[in-house]
Design an enzyme around this catalytic site. Structure first.
Site, mmCIF file in Angstrom:
data_model
loop_
_atom_site.group_PDB
_atom_site.id
_atom_site.type_symbol
_atom_site.label_atom_id
_atom_site.label_comp_id
_atom_site.label_asym_id
_atom_site.label_seq_id
_atom_site.Cartn_x
_atom_site.Cartn_y
_atom_site.Cartn_z
ATOM 1 N N ILE A 176 0.924 -1.239 0.046
ATOM 2 C CA ILE A 176 -0.020 -0.033 0.086
ATOM 3 C C ILE A 176 0.772 1.335 0.075
ATOM 4 O O ILE A 176 0.716 2.181 -0.745
ATOM 5 C CB ILE A 176 -0.748 -0.039 1.162
ATOM 6 C CG1 ILE A 176 -1.910 -1.175 1.084
ATOM 7 C CG2 ILE A 176 -1.833 1.075 1.291
ATOM 8 C CD1 ILE A 176 -2.629 -1.497 2.296
ATOM 9 N N CYS A 271 -3.767 5.637 7.401
ATOM 10 C CA CYS A 271 -4.540 4.495 6.844
ATOM 11 C C CYS A 271 -3.867 3.234 7.209
ATOM 12 O O CYS A 271 -4.160 2.343 6.431
ATOM 13 C CB CYS A 271 -4.650 4.741 5.310
ATOM 14 S SG CYS A 271 -5.469 6.168 4.928
ATOM 15 N N SER A 272 -3.105 3.158 8.476
ATOM 16 C CA SER A 272 -2.475 1.790 8.826
ATOM 17 C C SER A 272 -3.564 1.270 9.877
ATOM 18 O O SER A 272 -4.456 0.700 9.643
ATOM 19 C CB SER A 272 -1.132 1.822 8.926
ATOM 20 O OG SER A 272 -0.867 2.716 10.009
ATOM 21 N N ARG A 273 -3.138 1.541 11.062
ATOM 22 C CA ARG A 273 -3.792 1.175 12.283
ATOM 23 C C ARG A 273 -3.548 2.266 13.243
ATOM 24 O O ARG A 273 -2.578 2.783 13.317
ATOM 25 C CB ARG A 273 -3.190 -0.227 12.949
ATOM 26 C CG ARG A 273 -3.552 -1.442 12.145
ATOM 27 C CD ARG A 273 -5.129 -1.828 12.193
ATOM 28 N NE ARG A 273 -5.562 -3.054 11.597
ATOM 29 C CZ ARG A 273 -5.836 -3.180 10.367
ATOM 30 N NH1 ARG A 273 -5.979 -2.018 9.639
ATOM 31 N NH2 ARG A 273 -6.392 -4.130 9.836
ATOM 32 N N ASP A 297 -7.778 7.757 8.967
ATOM 33 C CA ASP A 297 -8.731 6.838 8.738
ATOM 34 C C ASP A 297 -8.896 5.677 9.815
ATOM 35 O O ASP A 297 -9.973 5.132 9.991
ATOM 36 C CB ASP A 297 -8.314 6.031 7.479
ATOM 37 C CG ASP A 297 -9.365 4.813 7.087
ATOM 38 O OD1 ASP A 297 -10.451 5.111 6.876
ATOM 39 O OD2 ASP A 297 -8.932 3.572 6.864
ATOM 40 N N GLU A 302 -10.559 2.452 18.331
ATOM 41 C CA GLU A 302 -11.645 2.602 17.424
ATOM 42 C C GLU A 302 -12.911 2.052 18.260
ATOM 43 O O GLU A 302 -12.471 0.881 18.840
ATOM 44 C CB GLU A 302 -11.261 1.816 16.130
ATOM 45 C CG GLU A 302 -10.866 2.753 15.218
ATOM 46 C CD GLU A 302 -10.406 2.194 14.003
ATOM 47 O OE1 GLU A 302 -11.084 1.322 13.455
ATOM 48 O OE2 GLU A 302 -9.314 2.267 13.435
ATOM 49 N N HIS A 320 -12.570 4.505 9.149
ATOM 50 C CA HIS A 320 -11.900 3.191 8.567
ATOM 51 C C HIS A 320 -12.289 2.718 7.516
ATOM 52 O O HIS A 320 -12.872 1.453 7.348
ATOM 53 C CB HIS A 320 -11.837 2.030 9.778
ATOM 54 C CG HIS A 320 -10.799 1.093 9.599
ATOM 55 N ND1 HIS A 320 -10.167 0.541 10.809
ATOM 56 C CD2 HIS A 320 -10.050 0.734 8.710
ATOM 57 C CE1 HIS A 320 -9.098 -0.436 10.437
ATOM 58 N NE2 HIS A 320 -9.090 -0.523 9.017
ATOM 59 N N ILE A 321 -12.368 3.442 6.432
ATOM 60 C CA ILE A 321 -13.068 3.083 5.202
ATOM 61 C C ILE A 321 -12.218 3.071 3.866
ATOM 62 O O ILE A 321 -12.591 2.976 2.710
ATOM 63 C CB ILE A 321 -14.254 4.277 4.699
ATOM 64 C CG1 ILE A 321 -13.492 5.703 4.684
ATOM 65 C CG2 ILE A 321 -15.237 4.175 5.638
ATOM 66 C CD1 ILE A 321 -14.503 6.701 3.968
ATOM 67 N N SER A 323 -10.233 0.784 2.643
ATOM 68 C CA SER A 323 -10.533 -0.242 1.468
ATOM 69 C C SER A 323 -11.891 -0.441 1.103
ATOM 70 O O SER A 323 -12.304 -1.346 0.424
ATOM 71 C CB SER A 323 -10.175 -1.623 2.224
ATOM 72 O OG SER A 323 -11.189 -1.890 3.190
#
Ligand SMILES: NC(=O)C1=CN([C@@H]2O[C@H](COP(=O)(O)OP(=O)(O)OC[C@H]3O[C@@H](n4cnc5c(N)ncnc54)[C@H](O)[C@@H]3O)[C@@H](O)[C@H]2O)C=CC1
Ligand SMILES: O=C(O)C(=O)CO
Length: 386
Positions: A176, A271-273, A297, A302, A320-321, A323
């Site tokens: 990614i 956008c990882s964790r 993201d 979360e 968290h969108i 993907s």
């Protein structure tokens, strides 16, 4: 033990009982399983995040395989229950598997699948979108319009950052991270600096070739640099995007000290964790550096945000969108189902989990292999010769 109240069943007379802890997009994944004698049970409980107790109740006394989600805690309790129920197959519907205790799965001989490749470009596109949204203050400007505050063009209205000619920094230049880097270099003619434990040779070759193309056409060539430390990236880059896996080495990789090493007007994208960033330190940094911007993201706790983050104008936040494109989500469901099916049927493991295209072609049957099993070696699964 909580009882699942709501289950959708496909092919009730199927020999193998496969559970999906959530409804997943598309129907191909269901068809692929039912065509191979699986009874598919989909949990339709309304609570978004299933507890360990919910999943124990789903597994019950007999279960051959489970497709689970990144929000679930797959550890000793669930793998031992799955094993007792006769199951040896599990797949996350995600590429990241930090929610899975792989050691525990190994102990019970359970295969752990994930879904690489199919979400690479979609996730990179969201990281690029957040980069642009932060650089050009798109969310702030949108709110301003909707609030009826726009009363005419002004030289100083929502002035942001130009990306062309600036430096994009990538931390974790794997699938990614490299796709994102290419988008930013090619799309916006940014120079690249990256940090990874491994050399990203293909990415370097791409930037070199693109730089030569630009030069041959009379334009300023783009450049690349592999940084010898993460701090080098933080100090030099104007936009920094985080794409490593989450593990002990990347927990709070971005902390108070590292934030203070970044440029005052830098943009940080995650956008990882969530836990890769110390979110409390980030909120403080955003408060005292109004020109510093962030696009997130993912979040440390979360689905919650740390106090204060939601009030920050210099933060763009999405749930968290990364993907979440139709093609990708259907593909993730397909790969997860085929991981589970492959283990149940005793198929070998696909030899190159970065090339999952053959599994995604709707017009031909998928190869007789599990697309991606992360603990294949540890539990003695053989690699496909295809
Ligand atoms: N927000 C979302 O919806 C999504 C998030 N992800 C996250 O992105 C992660 C990366 O996915 P891929 O690119 O497919 O994985 P990948 O395995 O291809 O890339 C990860 C890269 O991180 C590097 N890395 C590992 N430890 C590092 C460290 N300490 N410092 C610097 N680099 C390090 C690895 O060498 C590798 O190149 C996933 O594990 C997942 O957590 C993935 C898809 C969607
Ligand atoms: O695949 C992953 O790791 C995600 O975060 C969701 O796409």
């Amino acid at each position: 033990m909580a009882k699942p109240v709501s289950i959708e069943v496909w092919n009730p007379s199927g020999k193998y009982r496969v559970i999906s802890t959530k409804p997943m997009p598309g129907t191909r994944w269901i068809r692929l399983l039912t065509d191979q004698d699986c009874r598919v049970e989909i949990c339709t409980l309304k609570n978004t995040i299933l507890s360990v107790e919910d999943i124990l109740a789903l597994i019950g006394d007999r279960c051959d395989g489970v497709i689970g989600q990144l929000t679930e805690d797959w550890g000793e309790v669930l793998f031992s229950a799955l094993s007792r129920a006769g199951g040896r197959a599990f797949s996350n519907m995600a590429v990241g598997y930090n929610n899975v205790d792989v050691e525990a799965a190994n102990k019970y001989g359970v295969a752990v699948g994930n879904t690489p490749g199919v979400l690479t470009e979609t996730t990179a596109e969201l990281a690029a979108s957040l980069s642009l949204a932060a650089a050009r203050r798109i969310v702030e400007a949108d709110e301003f319009m909707r609030a009826g505050l726009y009363d005419g063009w002004l030289p100083n209205l929502f002035v942001g950052n130009l990306l062309k000619g600036q430096t994009v920094g990538v931390i974790g230049a794997g699938r990614i991270g490299s796709a994102y880097a290419r988008m930013m270099v090619e799309g916006f003619k940014m120079n690249l600096i990256y940090y990874d434990l491994y050399q990203a040779t293909r990415l370097e070759k791409f930037v070199t070739a693109y730089g030569q193309f630009l030069k041959a056409n009379g334009e300023q060539p783009v450049t690349w640099k592999r940084a010898s430390s993460m701090d080098e990236v933080l100090q030099e880059a104007d936009v920094i995007s985080l794409h490593p896996i989450l593990d002990k080495t990347t927990y709070h990789l971005i902390n108070k000290e590292r934030l203070s090493n970044m440029k005052k007007e830098a943009i940080l994208i995650n956008c990882s964790r969530g836990p890769v960033v110390d979110e409390v330190a980030l909120v403080e940094h955003l408060k005292v550096n109004p020109m510093f911007r962030v696009g997130l993201d993912v979040f440390e706790d979360e689905p919650h945000m740390k106090p204060g983050l939601a009030d920050m104008k210099n933060a763009v936040v999405v749930p968290h969108i990364a993907s979440a494109s139709k093609w990708t989500r259907e593909g993730m469901a397909t790969l997860a189902a085929l991981n589970v099916l492959g283990k149940i049927k005793g198929y070998p493991v696909w030899s190159n989990p970065n090339n999952v295209e053959p599994f995604l072609n709707e017009n031909s049957p998928p190869p007789a292999a599990s697309p991606s099993i992360v603990n294949a070696k540890a539990i003695g699964l053989t690699a496909s010769k295809l």
